[in-house]
Design a protein around this motif. Structure first.
Motif, PDB file in Angstrom:
ATOM      1  N   ALA A 154       0.829  -1.203   0.000  1.00  0.00           N
ATOM      2  CA  ALA A 154       0.000   0.000   0.000  1.00  0.00           C
ATOM      3  C   ALA A 154       0.863   1.252   0.000  1.00  0.00           C
ATOM      4  O   ALA A 154       0.532   2.246  -0.668  1.00  0.00           O
ATOM      5  N   TRP A 155       1.984   1.215   0.732  1.00  0.00           N
ATOM      6  CA  TRP A 155       2.887   2.374   0.797  1.00  0.00           C
ATOM      7  C   TRP A 155       3.480   2.662  -0.577  1.00  0.00           C
ATOM      8  O   TRP A 155       3.501   3.813  -1.033  1.00  0.00           O
ATOM      9  N   ARG A 162       2.325   1.814  -3.507  1.00  0.00           N
ATOM     10  CA  ARG A 162       1.268   2.279  -4.404  1.00  0.00           C
ATOM     11  C   ARG A 162       0.949   3.743  -4.138  1.00  0.00           C
ATOM     12  O   ARG A 162       0.813   4.545  -5.073  1.00  0.00           O
ATOM     13  N   GLU A 163       0.826   4.118  -2.866  1.00  0.00           N
ATOM     14  CA  GLU A 163       0.488   5.507  -2.526  1.00  0.00           C
ATOM     15  C   GLU A 163       1.578   6.468  -2.984  1.00  0.00           C
ATOM     16  O   GLU A 163       1.291   7.528  -3.560  1.00  0.00           O
ATOM     17  N   VAL A 164       2.840   6.115  -2.737  1.00  0.00           N
ATOM     18  CA  VAL A 164       3.941   6.986  -3.150  1.00  0.00           C
ATOM     19  C   VAL A 164       3.942   7.155  -4.664  1.00  0.00           C
ATOM     20  O   VAL A 164       4.096   8.266  -5.193  1.00  0.00           O
ATOM     21  N   GLN A 168       1.479   6.829  -6.836  1.00  0.00           N
ATOM     22  CA  GLN A 168       0.340   7.603  -7.330  1.00  0.00           C
ATOM     23  C   GLN A 168       0.461   9.073  -6.952  1.00  0.00           C
ATOM     24  O   GLN A 168       0.094   9.954  -7.736  1.00  0.00           O
ATOM     25  N   ARG A 169       0.999   9.352  -5.779  1.00  0.00           N
ATOM     26  CA  ARG A 169       1.227  10.753  -5.394  1.00  0.00           C
ATOM     27  C   ARG A 169       2.308  11.383  -6.262  1.00  0.00           C
ATOM     28  O   ARG A 169       2.205  12.560  -6.634  1.00  0.00           O
ATOM     29  N   CYS A 182       0.280   0.162 -10.890  1.00  0.00           N
ATOM     30  CA  CYS A 182      -0.210   1.212  -9.998  1.00  0.00           C
ATOM     31  C   CYS A 182      -0.257   2.578 -10.666  1.00  0.00           C
ATOM     32  O   CYS A 182      -0.842   3.520 -10.109  1.00  0.00           O
ATOM     33  N   THR A 183       0.384   2.715 -11.818  1.00  0.00           N
ATOM     34  CA  THR A 183       0.517   4.017 -12.464  1.00  0.00           C
ATOM     35  C   THR A 183       0.085   3.923 -13.922  1.00  0.00           C
ATOM     36  O   THR A 183      -0.103   2.833 -14.467  1.00  0.00           O
TER      37      THR A 183
END
Length: 480
Positions: free
Chosen positions: A200-201, A203-205, A207-208, A249-250
Motif C-alpha cells: 500500500a505504501w 502504491r500511494e507513493v 500515485q502521489r 499502480c501508475t
C-alpha cells in the motif's frame, strides 16, 4: 526586498553603534544558536545585560566562544558593537584559517534614530557613551571595505544556505522570466512502514508522485539496504519485481532502475526482464545499468565480485548486447566476456528503442556511455556536470542527474525539516548540505542551473516523502 544568501558555514560580523538595530536584525535572520551576543554573555557572567562591570569577562568569553565555533567551522554571527578593529581582524583571521567566508554587516542607522531608539529602551546606553560610539562609527564605516571581507553588506533579509544555492536566486529569476523545460524523476531508496503495509505504501507513493508531475519513478537495484541509506536488515524490495507492481499502480510515469548492477543477473535475462516490463507498462521502461560497487552485497549472496577491469568488460558487452536482444531476429552475440548463441526475445519492447541509461561519473564509464548508451546519470554540482559532459564525446546522449533533495515550502519549514531529519550529533549545516536542503525557490534555481549545464532530467531522492507537495511546486515551474 531581495533575500541575501550567505554560504554555509560563514562568519557574520555585525558592525554599528548601539541602538542601530544589530540584535533585532540578527534575531530575525538567524537561529538563536548561531548568534554570539556580547549582551547575553554579559548577563551570563554578570548581573544582567546592562552590568557594565562584567564587560571585560563577557568579551573574554565572547572571544573564546567565537574561536571555538569557527574552529569547528560553524556559522557564527557576532553580535556586538564591532567597532574595535583589532577584534574584527582577529575574527576575520580565524575565518580565513578555517576556510570560511566572512562578511561584515554595516548598520548605518542615522544618529538621530539611534538616539530616539535609545531613549525608548528600558535600560538606556549612557548618552555620552552612545555619542562616542556614533563618532567612532563614522570612521569605521569608511575603513570596512578595505579590511578584506568577502563582502560588506547592508542589513537586509538574509539566510545561510548550502553552497549550491548561493547563486541560485539569479537562476530562479531566469526560470521565472524565460522558462525552460526539464524532466523530473523520483528515486525511491527506502521502504519504511513494515512489510504488511509495504504494498500500500509503494502504491500511494507512486500515485502521489504521478499526481505531483514526476515524469518517472526509479528504484535502486540492490538486495539489501546500502549503508549510505540505512541498515542491512531494513526492509528492501527487489527492484524489477517492484517496477512490475508500479506498472500496474501508475499510468503515465516511466519506470526504471538507478541502476542495475551488471553483475547481478545474466545480462540476456536482464534484457528479457526489461522487455517484459516495457510491454506490460505500455512502453514505459528504462533500463539502467552500472558497474556494480557493493562488494559486501555480493559476498552476502554468494556472488563473485570480479575485478574492476572485468566488470568494465562486462558492462561494455551488456551495452552492445541489450539493443540486439531487443531487436528483431535471433542472431548470436559474442563479446569480450559474453557469448549468447541465440538472442531471441519476444515479445519485443513496445518502444522502438528501449532507453539504456548508464550510471556513473568515472571517465571510463562516461566513455562507454557516450559510445553506446541513450543517457548517462551523473552526480555533483554544475562544475562536475560540465566536466562529465566534456568526456562524453560527440555522439548525442542525454545527460541526467541524481541528487538527494530536501525541499521546504519556505525557510521556516525547511529549518524544521532539517532539525527533524538530521541524524543525532550531525551538524545541521552539514546535513543540509548533504541533502541539498533548500526552499522551493532555491531548488528551482538549482535545477535551472543544471538545465543550463545540459541536464535533460533530474532524478531526486526525497529524505521525507511528505515533501512531495513541495516537489510539485518545483516541477510546475518547469512546465509550459
Amino acid at each position: 526586498m531581495a533575500e541575501l544568501k550567505l554560504p554555509s558555514p560563514c562568519v557574520v560580523v555585525l558592525v554599528g553603534p548601539g541602538a542601530s538595530g544589530k540584535s533585532t536584525w540578527a534575531a530575525a535572520q538567524f537561529a538563536p544558536e548561531l548568534i554570539v551576543s556580547s549582551d547575553r554573555l554579559r548577563a551570563l557572567v554578570g548581573a544582567g545585560e546592562d552590568d557594565i562591570t562584567a564587560s571585560s569577562d563577557a568579551f573574554a568569553l565572547l572571544e573564546e566562544v567565537v574561536r571555538q565555533r569557527i574552529g569547528r567551522r560553524l556559522t557564527t554571527v557576532i553580535d556586538t558593537l564591532g567597532l574595535d578593529r583589532d577584534r574584527r581582524m582577529r575574527w576575520l583571521g580565524l575565518a580565513r584559517e578555517a576556510g570560511m567566508a566572512c562578511v561584515a554587516v554595516a548598520f548605518d542607522t542615522p544618529a538621530d534614530e539611534c538616539r530616539r531608539r535609545n531613549r525608548e529602551r528600558p535600560k538606556r546606553i549612557p548618552a555620552d557613551a552612545l555619542t562616542n560610539q556614533l563618532r567612532i562609527w563614522t570612521s569605521v564605516q569608511k575603513k570596512l571595505p578595505d579590511e578584506g571581507y568577502d563582502d560588506v553588506l547592508q542589513p537586509t533579509a538574509a539566510r545561510v544556505v548550502p553552497d549550491v544555492f548561493v547563486e541560485s536566486a539569479a537562476a530562479q529569476t531566469r526560470q521565472s522570466e524565460a522558462p525552460v523545460g526539464l524532466r523530473f524523476g523520483l528515486q525511491v531508496s527506502s521502504y519504511p512502514g513494515g512489510r504488511a503495509g509495504l504494498a500500500a505504501w509503494v502504491r500511494e507513493v507512486a500515485q502521489r508522485a504521478e499526481a505531483a508531475g514526476f515524469d518517472a519513478i526509479y528504484v535502486m537495484d540492490h538486495f539489501r539496504q546500502i549503508p549510505q541509506v540505512g541498515r542491512a536488515w531494513d526492509d528492501f524490495l527487489e527492484s524489477w519485481t517492484t517496477l512490475g507492481y508500479l506498472a500496474a499502480c501508475t499510468s503515465r510515469v516511466r519506470l526504471g532502475t538507478l541502476v542495475s548492477g551488471i553483475t547481478y543477473r545474466n545480462v540476456a535475462h536482464l534484457g528479457k526482464i526489461a522487455a517484459t516490463l516495457d510491454v506490460l507498462s505500455g512502453g514505459r521502461a528504462v533500463c539502467g545499468v552500472g558497474l556494480a560497487w557493493f562488494e559486501a552485497e555480493h559476498k552476502a549472496y554468494g556472488w563473485t565480485f570480479p575485478p574492476v577491469g572485468e566488470r568494465y568488460a562486462l558492462l561494455e558487452d551488456a551495452l552492445r548486447l541489450l539493443p540486439i536482444l531487443w531487436g528483431p531476429g535471433n542472431k548470436p552475440f559474442r563479446g569480450k566476456v559474453l557469448d549468447v548463441p541465440d538472442t531471441t526475445c519476444y515479445p519485443r519492447p513496445l518502444q522502438d528503442r528501449l532507453p539504456l541509461l548508464v550510471g556513473g561519473s568515472g571517465p571510463r564509464t562516461l566513455r562507454l556511455a557516450g559510445r553506446y548508451a541513450d543517457a548517462v546519470n551523473v552526480f555533483g554540482d554544475v562544475v562536475a556536470v560540465r566536466k562529465a559532459t566534456a568526456q562524453l564525446g560527440d555522439r548525442p546522449i542525454e545527460l541526467t542527474h541524481l541528487s538527494t533533495t530536501l525541499i521546504g515550502k519556505d525557510a521556516r519549514q525547511l529549518d524544521e525539516l532539517v532539525q527533524r531529519l538530521r541524524p543525532r550529533n550531525v551538524n545541521p549545516a552539514k546535513y543540509a548540505a548533504a541533502v541539498n536542503a533548500g526552499t522551493v525557490d532555491d531548488q528551482i534555481g538549482r535545477f535551472r542551473e543544471l538545465s543550463e549545464a545540459g541536464v535533460a532530467e533530474v532524478m531526486i531522492s526525497l529524505p521525507d516523502l511528505g515533501t512531495l507537495d513541495a516537489a510539485a511546486d518545483v516541477i510546475s515551474a518547469f512546465r509550459p
